[in-house]
Write a protein that holds these residues in place. Sequence first.
Motif, PDB file in Angstrom:
ATOM      1  N   ASP A   1       9.314 -10.848   4.814  1.00 52.23           N
ATOM      2  CA  ASP A   1       9.823 -12.056   4.165  1.00 52.23           C
ATOM      3  C   ASP A   1       8.993 -12.491   2.964  1.00 52.23           C
ATOM      4  O   ASP A   1       9.197 -13.586   2.433  1.00 52.23           O
ATOM      5  CB  ASP A   1       9.893 -13.200   5.189  1.00 52.23           C
ATOM      6  N   ARG A   2       8.060 -11.667   2.531  1.00 52.08           N
ATOM      7  CA  ARG A   2       7.256 -12.001   1.357  1.00 52.08           C
ATOM      8  C   ARG A   2       8.015 -11.654   0.077  1.00 52.08           C
ATOM      9  O   ARG A   2       8.972 -10.872   0.094  1.00 52.08           O
ATOM     10  CB  ARG A   2       5.914 -11.267   1.402  1.00 52.08           C
ATOM     11  N   ASN A   3       7.570 -12.229  -1.045  1.00 53.49           N
ATOM     12  CA  ASN A   3       8.243 -11.967  -2.319  1.00 53.49           C
ATOM     13  C   ASN A   3       8.274 -10.475  -2.631  1.00 53.49           C
ATOM     14  O   ASN A   3       9.272  -9.947  -3.115  1.00 53.49           O
ATOM     15  CB  ASN A   3       7.543 -12.724  -3.446  1.00 53.49           C
ATOM     16  N   GLN A   4       7.159  -9.813  -2.369  1.00 53.85           N
ATOM     17  CA  GLN A   4       7.094  -8.358  -2.491  1.00 53.85           C
ATOM     18  C   GLN A   4       6.831  -7.809  -1.097  1.00 53.85           C
ATOM     19  O   GLN A   4       5.699  -7.788  -0.629  1.00 53.85           O
ATOM     20  CB  GLN A   4       5.993  -7.934  -3.466  1.00 53.85           C
ATOM     21  N   SER A   5       7.879  -7.395  -0.428  1.00 48.25           N
ATOM     22  CA  SER A   5       7.748  -6.967   0.961  1.00 48.25           C
ATOM     23  C   SER A   5       7.079  -5.599   1.052  1.00 48.25           C
ATOM     24  O   SER A   5       6.930  -4.880   0.060  1.00 48.25           O
ATOM     25  CB  SER A   5       9.130  -6.916   1.621  1.00 48.25           C
ATOM     26  N   GLY A   6       6.689  -5.254   2.260  1.00 47.77           N
ATOM     27  CA  GLY A   6       6.094  -3.943   2.502  1.00 47.77           C
ATOM     28  C   GLY A   6       4.641  -3.859   2.076  1.00 47.77           C
ATOM     29  O   GLY A   6       3.998  -4.854   1.746  1.00 47.77           O
ATOM     30  N   LEU A   7       4.120  -2.651   2.091  1.00 48.21           N
ATOM     31  CA  LEU A   7       2.719  -2.413   1.754  1.00 48.21           C
ATOM     32  C   LEU A   7       2.490  -2.531   0.253  1.00 48.21           C
ATOM     33  O   LEU A   7       3.133  -1.841  -0.532  1.00 48.21           O
ATOM     34  CB  LEU A   7       2.296  -1.013   2.219  1.00 48.21           C
ATOM     35  N   ARG A   8       1.578  -3.414  -0.143  1.00 54.66           N
ATOM     36  CA  ARG A   8       1.125  -3.464  -1.524  1.00 54.66           C
ATOM     37  C   ARG A   8      -0.165  -2.651  -1.612  1.00 54.66           C
ATOM     38  O   ARG A   8      -0.669  -2.141  -0.615  1.00 54.66           O
ATOM     39  CB  ARG A   8       0.901  -4.906  -1.988  1.00 54.66           C
ATOM     40  N   ARG A   9      -0.718  -2.540  -2.801  1.00 54.30           N
ATOM     41  CA  ARG A   9      -1.884  -1.665  -2.995  1.00 54.30           C
ATOM     42  C   ARG A   9      -3.059  -2.053  -2.096  1.00 54.30           C
ATOM     43  O   ARG A   9      -3.754  -1.202  -1.554  1.00 54.30           O
ATOM     44  CB  ARG A   9      -2.308  -1.682  -4.463  1.00 54.30           C
ATOM     45  N   GLN A  10      -3.277  -3.341  -1.959  1.00 51.91           N
ATOM     46  CA  GLN A  10      -4.379  -3.824  -1.138  1.00 51.91           C
ATOM     47  C   GLN A  10      -4.204  -3.422   0.323  1.00 51.91           C
ATOM     48  O   GLN A  10      -5.137  -2.964   0.981  1.00 51.91           O
ATOM     49  CB  GLN A  10      -4.440  -5.341  -1.262  1.00 51.91           C
ATOM     50  N   HIS A  11      -2.977  -3.581   0.845  1.00 46.56           N
ATOM     51  CA  HIS A  11      -2.704  -3.226   2.239  1.00 46.56           C
ATOM     52  C   HIS A  11      -2.765  -1.716   2.432  1.00 46.56           C
ATOM     53  O   HIS A  11      -3.286  -1.226   3.440  1.00 46.56           O
ATOM     54  CB  HIS A  11      -1.328  -3.749   2.654  1.00 46.56           C
ATOM     55  N   LEU A  12      -2.240  -0.983   1.457  1.00 41.00           N
ATOM     56  CA  LEU A  12      -2.260   0.471   1.544  1.00 41.00           C
ATOM     57  C   LEU A  12      -3.690   0.998   1.551  1.00 41.00           C
ATOM     58  O   LEU A  12      -4.015   1.939   2.285  1.00 41.00           O
ATOM     59  CB  LEU A  12      -1.475   1.077   0.382  1.00 41.00           C
ATOM     60  N   CYS A  13      -4.555   0.375   0.753  1.00 40.20           N
ATOM     61  CA  CYS A  13      -5.959   0.779   0.744  1.00 40.20           C
ATOM     62  C   CYS A  13      -6.573   0.581   2.125  1.00 40.20           C
ATOM     63  O   CYS A  13      -7.318   1.432   2.617  1.00 40.20           O
ATOM     64  CB  CYS A  13      -6.733  -0.020  -0.301  1.00 40.20           C
ATOM     65  N   GLY A  14      -6.258  -0.541   2.779  1.00 35.91           N
ATOM     66  CA  GLY A  14      -6.765  -0.786   4.124  1.00 35.91           C
ATOM     67  C   GLY A  14      -6.271   0.237   5.128  1.00 35.91           C
ATOM     68  O   GLY A  14      -7.018   0.690   6.002  1.00 35.91           O
ATOM     69  N   VAL A  15      -4.999   0.615   5.002  1.00 40.26           N
ATOM     70  CA  VAL A  15      -4.425   1.623   5.895  1.00 40.26           C
ATOM     71  C   VAL A  15      -5.123   2.969   5.708  1.00 40.26           C
ATOM     72  O   VAL A  15      -5.557   3.611   6.677  1.00 40.26           O
ATOM     73  CB  VAL A  15      -2.910   1.777   5.633  1.00 40.26           C
ATOM     74  N   LEU A  16      -5.245   3.400   4.455  1.00 34.69           N
ATOM     75  CA  LEU A  16      -5.854   4.703   4.175  1.00 34.69           C
ATOM     76  C   LEU A  16      -7.339   4.716   4.534  1.00 34.69           C
ATOM     77  O   LEU A  16      -7.861   5.730   5.015  1.00 34.69           O
ATOM     78  CB  LEU A  16      -5.662   5.052   2.696  1.00 34.69           C
ATOM     79  N   ALA A  17      -8.016   3.591   4.302  1.00 32.66           N
ATOM     80  CA  ALA A  17      -9.439   3.512   4.629  1.00 32.66           C
ATOM     81  C   ALA A  17      -9.658   3.615   6.133  1.00 32.66           C
ATOM     82  O   ALA A  17     -10.536   4.353   6.601  1.00 32.66           O
ATOM     83  CB  ALA A  17     -10.022   2.208   4.097  1.00 32.66           C
ATOM     84  N   THR A  18      -8.853   2.887   6.906  1.00 30.76           N
ATOM     85  CA  THR A  18      -8.997   2.930   8.363  1.00 30.76           C
ATOM     86  C   THR A  18      -8.645   4.312   8.898  1.00 30.76           C
ATOM     87  O   THR A  18      -9.294   4.826   9.816  1.00 30.76           O
ATOM     88  CB  THR A  18      -8.102   1.868   9.030  1.00 30.76           C
ATOM     89  N   ALA A  19      -7.622   4.926   8.304  1.00 30.03           N
ATOM     90  CA  ALA A  19      -7.250   6.282   8.719  1.00 30.03           C
ATOM     91  C   ALA A  19      -8.377   7.269   8.443  1.00 30.03           C
ATOM     92  O   ALA A  19      -8.626   8.189   9.233  1.00 30.03           O
ATOM     93  CB  ALA A  19      -5.980   6.712   7.987  1.00 30.03           C
ATOM     94  N   GLU A  20      -9.086   7.065   7.337  1.00 29.78           N
ATOM     95  CA  GLU A  20     -10.173   7.984   6.981  1.00 29.78           C
ATOM     96  C   GLU A  20     -11.324   7.919   7.976  1.00 29.78           C
ATOM     97  O   GLU A  20     -11.899   8.948   8.340  1.00 29.78           O
ATOM     98  CB  GLU A  20     -10.682   7.670   5.577  1.00 29.78           C
ATOM     99  N   ILE A  21     -11.662   6.720   8.437  1.00 25.49           N
ATOM    100  CA  ILE A  21     -12.826   6.607   9.323  1.00 25.49           C
ATOM    101  C   ILE A  21     -12.539   7.099  10.737  1.00 25.49           C
ATOM    102  O   ILE A  21     -13.473   7.360  11.500  1.00 25.49           O
ATOM    103  CB  ILE A  21     -13.353   5.154   9.381  1.00 25.49           C
ATOM    104  N   CYS A  22     -11.259   7.228  11.088  1.00 28.11           N
ATOM    105  CA  CYS A  22     -10.951   7.688  12.449  1.00 28.11           C
ATOM    106  C   CYS A  22     -10.011   8.893  12.463  1.00 28.11           C
ATOM    107  O   CYS A  22      -9.475   9.243  13.519  1.00 28.11           O
ATOM    108  CB  CYS A  22     -10.362   6.547  13.288  1.00 28.11           C
TER     109      CYS A  22
END
Length: 233
Positions: free
Chosen positions: A40-61
């Motif tokens: 329900d956000r103006n720009q829904s889905g993963l933005r760059r900031q969220h995507l960075c968090g996803v990829l970073a967490t995936a990298e450490i585990c």
Amino acid sequence: METLKIDGSIGHGGGQILRSALALSAILGKPFEMHSIRKDRNQSGLRRQHLCGVLATAEICGAKLEGAELGSEDLLFIPKKIKAGTYQFAVDTGGSVSLVLQSVLLPLAVQKMKSHISVAGGTYTPQAPTAEFFAETLVPRMNQMGYSIQAEIARAGFFRIGGGLVKVDCCRKDTFMPVYWMNKETPRKCFIQIVTTQFPEKTTLKIAKLIREELSKMRNMIPCQLPRPKGRG
């Protein structure tokens, strides 16, 4: 192992539910599938900031990912074992460094081996904790619980240019400790920090003067002007 299904639109429907899910999934080793991310956000889905968090967490585990792309409202995250080490992450367009750290700090901080994390991006961004809040409020509280975390704001970065840098060393101590924060303390002093980069000094001094004039009307308020940090913005 059963995959946990999470509705990313519940509550405020923002990125916090995603960041919390990433951290807990990595620690517990439990996969999750999230749908309707920031629906329900103006720009829904993963933005760059969220995507960075996803990829970073995936990298450490070493997690397996599906749907990890800009604009995606669906994500499958299957974690493996967390590995302590040296990691460098960067958020494009000055996204919040503090919010990325919310996903990766706790999984690495529960490990006995020390990790070194560097995150580049925005240290001062809208609707996100500042780097000072992270380093001076969150980190000391976590250390009281039994973590060993040191944070350094190496460079300031403002939205949208970014260019900031926060460095963190973290691991766990021998034991975790309960904490009690039930007693409300009365603040004795309040400090105001003015942080600018590549900004006319006379404008900064004018802002400081206006703040001093207002604070002079209040008790126990001590304005504090800091040297301008290196950085862009």
